[in-house]
Design a protein around this motif. Structure first.
Motif, short mmCIF file in Angstrom:
data_model
loop_
_atom_site.label_atom_id
_atom_site.label_comp_id
_atom_site.label_asym_id
_atom_site.label_seq_id
_atom_site.Cartn_x
_atom_site.Cartn_y
_atom_site.Cartn_z
N ALA A 24 -36.95 0.79 12.48
CA ALA A 24 -36.07 0.04 11.58
C ALA A 24 -36.72 -1.28 11.18
CB ALA A 24 -34.72 -0.21 12.24
N LEU A 25 -37.33 -1.95 12.14
CA LEU A 25 -38.04 -3.20 11.88
C LEU A 25 -39.15 -2.98 10.85
CD1 LEU A 25 -38.87 -6.15 12.69
CD2 LEU A 25 -40.26 -5.11 14.47
N TYR A 26 -39.90 -1.92 11.01
CA TYR A 26 -40.98 -1.57 10.10
C TYR A 26 -40.43 -1.37 8.68
CZ TYR A 26 -45.34 0.97 8.86
OH TYR A 26 -46.54 1.41 8.32
N GLY A 27 -39.34 -0.63 8.57
CA GLY A 27 -38.74 -0.42 7.26
C GLY A 27 -38.28 -1.71 6.62
N ALA A 28 -37.67 -2.59 7.42
CA ALA A 28 -37.18 -3.86 6.88
C ALA A 28 -38.33 -4.72 6.36
CB ALA A 28 -36.41 -4.61 7.97
N MET A 29 -39.45 -4.71 7.08
CA MET A 29 -40.60 -5.49 6.63
C MET A 29 -41.15 -4.95 5.32
SD MET A 29 -42.39 -6.16 10.35
CE MET A 29 -43.88 -6.92 9.72
N PHE A 30 -41.19 -3.63 5.16
CA PHE A 30 -41.69 -3.05 3.91
C PHE A 30 -40.72 -3.27 2.76
CE2 PHE A 30 -45.00 -0.89 6.28
CZ PHE A 30 -46.01 -0.83 5.34
N LEU A 31 -39.45 -3.40 3.05
CA LEU A 31 -38.45 -3.66 2.01
C LEU A 31 -38.41 -5.13 1.59
CD1 LEU A 31 -35.44 -1.57 3.36
CD2 LEU A 31 -36.57 -1.20 1.16
N GLY A 32 -39.06 -6.01 2.37
CA GLY A 32 -38.90 -7.43 2.12
C GLY A 32 -37.55 -7.95 2.55
N ARG A 33 -37.01 -7.37 3.60
CA ARG A 33 -35.68 -7.74 4.11
C ARG A 33 -35.84 -8.60 5.37
NH1 ARG A 33 -32.05 -3.63 2.07
NH2 ARG A 33 -30.49 -4.13 3.66
N ARG A 34 -35.95 -9.89 5.17
CA ARG A 34 -36.21 -10.79 6.29
C ARG A 34 -35.07 -10.81 7.30
NH1 ARG A 34 -37.68 -16.73 4.62
NH2 ARG A 34 -35.51 -16.68 3.90
N ALA A 35 -33.84 -10.87 6.82
CA ALA A 35 -32.70 -10.96 7.75
C ALA A 35 -32.63 -9.73 8.64
CB ALA A 35 -31.41 -11.14 6.96
N ASP A 36 -32.81 -8.55 8.05
CA ASP A 36 -32.78 -7.32 8.85
C ASP A 36 -33.95 -7.27 9.82
OD1 ASP A 36 -30.44 -6.02 7.93
OD2 ASP A 36 -31.47 -5.47 6.09
N ALA A 37 -35.12 -7.72 9.38
CA ALA A 37 -36.29 -7.70 10.26
C ALA A 37 -36.08 -8.63 11.45
CB ALA A 37 -37.53 -8.09 9.47
N LEU A 38 -35.55 -9.82 11.19
CA LEU A 38 -35.32 -10.77 12.28
C LEU A 38 -34.28 -10.26 13.27
CD1 LEU A 38 -35.35 -14.11 10.28
CD2 LEU A 38 -36.97 -13.47 12.06
N SER A 39 -33.17 -9.76 12.75
CA SER A 39 -32.11 -9.30 13.66
C SER A 39 -32.55 -8.09 14.46
CB SER A 39 -30.84 -8.97 12.86
OG SER A 39 -31.06 -7.90 11.96
N THR A 40 -33.33 -7.21 13.84
CA THR A 40 -33.79 -6.02 14.56
C THR A 40 -34.83 -6.40 15.60
OG1 THR A 40 -33.40 -4.71 12.56
CG2 THR A 40 -34.73 -3.70 14.28
N ALA A 41 -35.69 -7.36 15.29
CA ALA A 41 -36.68 -7.81 16.27
C ALA A 41 -36.01 -8.41 17.50
CB ALA A 41 -37.63 -8.82 15.64
#
Length: 543
Positions: free
Chosen positions: A286-303
């Motif tokens: 999920a983190l990987y997908g968020a980073m490729f989408l340019g979704r910072r909030a999702d990447a941070l929360s998932t990390a």
């Protein structure tokens, strides 16, 4: 709900309703690679009906290796009890007079999978032997979908994660790829019930993900996603194909859905078990997908959530498998240009246990200092990374890659940015080109073991240096528009490389292709939660 919703799978196993219920549940967990829970279910089936031959076979089957856990992953402490339990289950099953012809055949074939001596080093003859023993079983019972699953998996387990030659785009000649594909595709082409079989769908996704044509398994992933609602690994599996086809929204959404399912299983079975790896895997994906989408909030929360899934007690269960997932935040901070936040990351106290984490935080610190113009401090942090990297043991893994091989990419990335930001442009670009080569050379893994494509940084700094022609070639390769690049190294439709390619086309006055790329870019940007100003925020203009 008295138990999990595992769909509608059924295989006749016992006249006792309770034994039948638990046998069906156990089979689904087998298909879902939750082997520990499968054994729990089959033990309950045997408690209700000691004569359930399928349960004896399945316990023996679940004690052994699978596509994600080959014999090499078993610790020395695991092998002896696993083999002892498998042999005991096989002996009990073969002694039953009431076993059906198929059950007897499965039990006899499975016996070839297990050596008597747990101390042997080479298990390949037993992997090969089991695949060979399953061939006549499949030939005798070709219409049995469960037999087809076991046969296909046995062939794939001969060479896990090496089914295809990625460079040539052809089946690995040392593998049984072609035979496994023929078995699985025959099922889907001739029997509509195969589309409701979790195991067959699962295996076909693994078979196709390394192939030159992963899109052939898109329908299988779509079907599997909702087929077994409470098996998180199966809810997730389709994303192995989605990511290769550039559907990063599915990658994020389906893995977050799978992680919600996993939370329910963790409440049931606890956190310190091998299935923890699958819970971590879903969040990592999920983190990987968020980073490729340019979704910072999702990447941070998932990390942050991912770090919570691997506390010390979980890391210590399988440190060589689990520890590498702890350091997700450094990657997120670098991806989104959060240089000051990266400098605030605290180094672990136990650097022997958290050895990869320690090195990655130092990598992020060096890159951040370079991008903040603090060049002397960046050099010092780079030397600290080198010292930490030297302490990372060879056996530390990130799924199929060693942590050392992954950190080798970090080292070249770091050196490239330190040099470039200090004004040594040619040196910096040369290091980044080397990083690209190392990145491409990693063993296949989904998600890819280095989460920010090295071409994004190389392309961005080429643009900064005015090397627009080479940058365009770099972006084309990253997007999969360069057919010479092996499929897993391509990241189709990702917003970062689309931005870079569009800018390159605009700079040289290209109009027709630029309109097509602009359409794709507009769609990708619409899902991002930050402005996308460059393929990597290491580019000065982007910062």
């Amino acid at each position: 709900m008295d138990y999990f919703d595992l769909g509608t799978f059924h295989r006749e196993a016992s006249d006792d309703p309770t034994a039948q219920l638990w046998a069906d549940r156990g089979m689904v967990w087998l298909f879902a690679y939750n082997h520990e829970e499968a054994i729990v279910c089959f033990d309950k089936a045997l408690a209700a009906d000691p004569g359930c031959a399928l349960a004896h076979w399945a316990i023996a089957y679940a004690m052994g290796p699978n596509y994600n856990k080959p014999w090499e992953v078993f610790s020395p402490e695991e092998k002896a009890p696993a083999l002892a339990r498998a042999h005991a289950a096989l002996t009990a099953g073969l002694a039953l007079e009431g076993a059906s012809p198929i059950e007897k055949a499965l039990l006899e074939a499975l016996a070839s999978r297990y050596p008597e001596d747990p101390g042997i080093e080479d298990y390949q003859p037993f992997n090969d032997g089991f695949a060979a023993a399953m061939r006549p079983v499949y030939t005798t019972f070709p219409e049995d979908l469960d037999v087809a699953f076991v046969y296909a998996e046995a062939m794939m387990n001969r060479t896990p994660w090496q089914l295809w030659d990625l460079t040539a785009g052809t089946p690995n000649p040392e593998a049984s790829t072609t035979e496994a594909m023929a078995v699985l595709e025959r099922c889907f082409e001739t029997d509509p019930a195969a589309w409701d079989h979790p195991g067959l769908l699962h295996m076909y996704i693994h078979l196709m993900e390394m192939s030159p044509f992963p899109e052939r398994a898109l329908r299988h992933g779509d079907r599997l996603t909702g087929l077994v609602p409470d098996a998180g690994h199966l809810v997730h599996m389709g994303t192995h194909i989605d990511v290769l086809c550039g559907d990063y929204h599915n990658v994020l959404a389906r893995n977050l859905a799978a992680s919600e399912v996993d939370d329910r299983f963790k409440a049931h079975a606890g956190a310190a078990n091998f299935y923890a790896l699958y819970r971590i895997h879903n969040l990592h994906f999920a983190l990987y997908g968020a980073m490729f989408l340019g979704r910072r909030a999702d990447a941070l929360s998932t990390a942050i959530r991912l770090r919570g899934e691997v506390p010390d007690d979980v890391v210590r269960v399988y440190p060589d498998l689990f520890e590498t997932f702890v350091a997700a935040l450094p990657h997120v901070y670098i991806r989104f240009g959060m240089w000051s936040e990266a400098l605030e990351l605290e180094l672990p106290e136990d650097t022997e246990l958290y050895t990869t984490t320690n090195a990655l935080i130092l990598y992020a610190r060096a890159v951040s200092l370079a991008n903040l113009g603090r060049h002397d401090e960046a050099e010092i942090a780079g030397m600290a990374f080198d010292a930490a990297y030297a302490e990372v043991p060879e056996e530390r893994m990130l799924f199929n890659n060693t942590a050392r091989d992954v950190l080798a990419v970090a080292e070249r990335m770091m050196r490239g940015e330190i040099a470039f930001k200090a004004g040594r442009h040619e040196e910096g670009l040369a290091c980044l080109r080397q990083a690209v080569t190392l990145d491409d050379g990693l063993m296949y893994e989904e998600p890819w073991s280095w989460p920010q494509p090295t071409r994004h940084a190389l392309g961005a700094l080429l643009m900064e240096a005015g090397e627009h022609g080479e940058a365009e070639a770099v972006y084309r390769a990253d997007l999969g528009l360069d057919e010479a690049l092996p499929r897993p190294s391509r990241h189709p439709r990702n917003v970062w490389a689309l931005h870079g390619l569009h800018e390159c086309l605009q700079r040289r006055g290209e109009t027709v292709e630029r309109r097509h790329i602009r359409m794709l870019l507009d769609q990708a940007v619409a899902r991002a939660d930050i402005p996308i100003s460059a393929s990597c925020l290491c580019r000065s203009r982007a910062a």
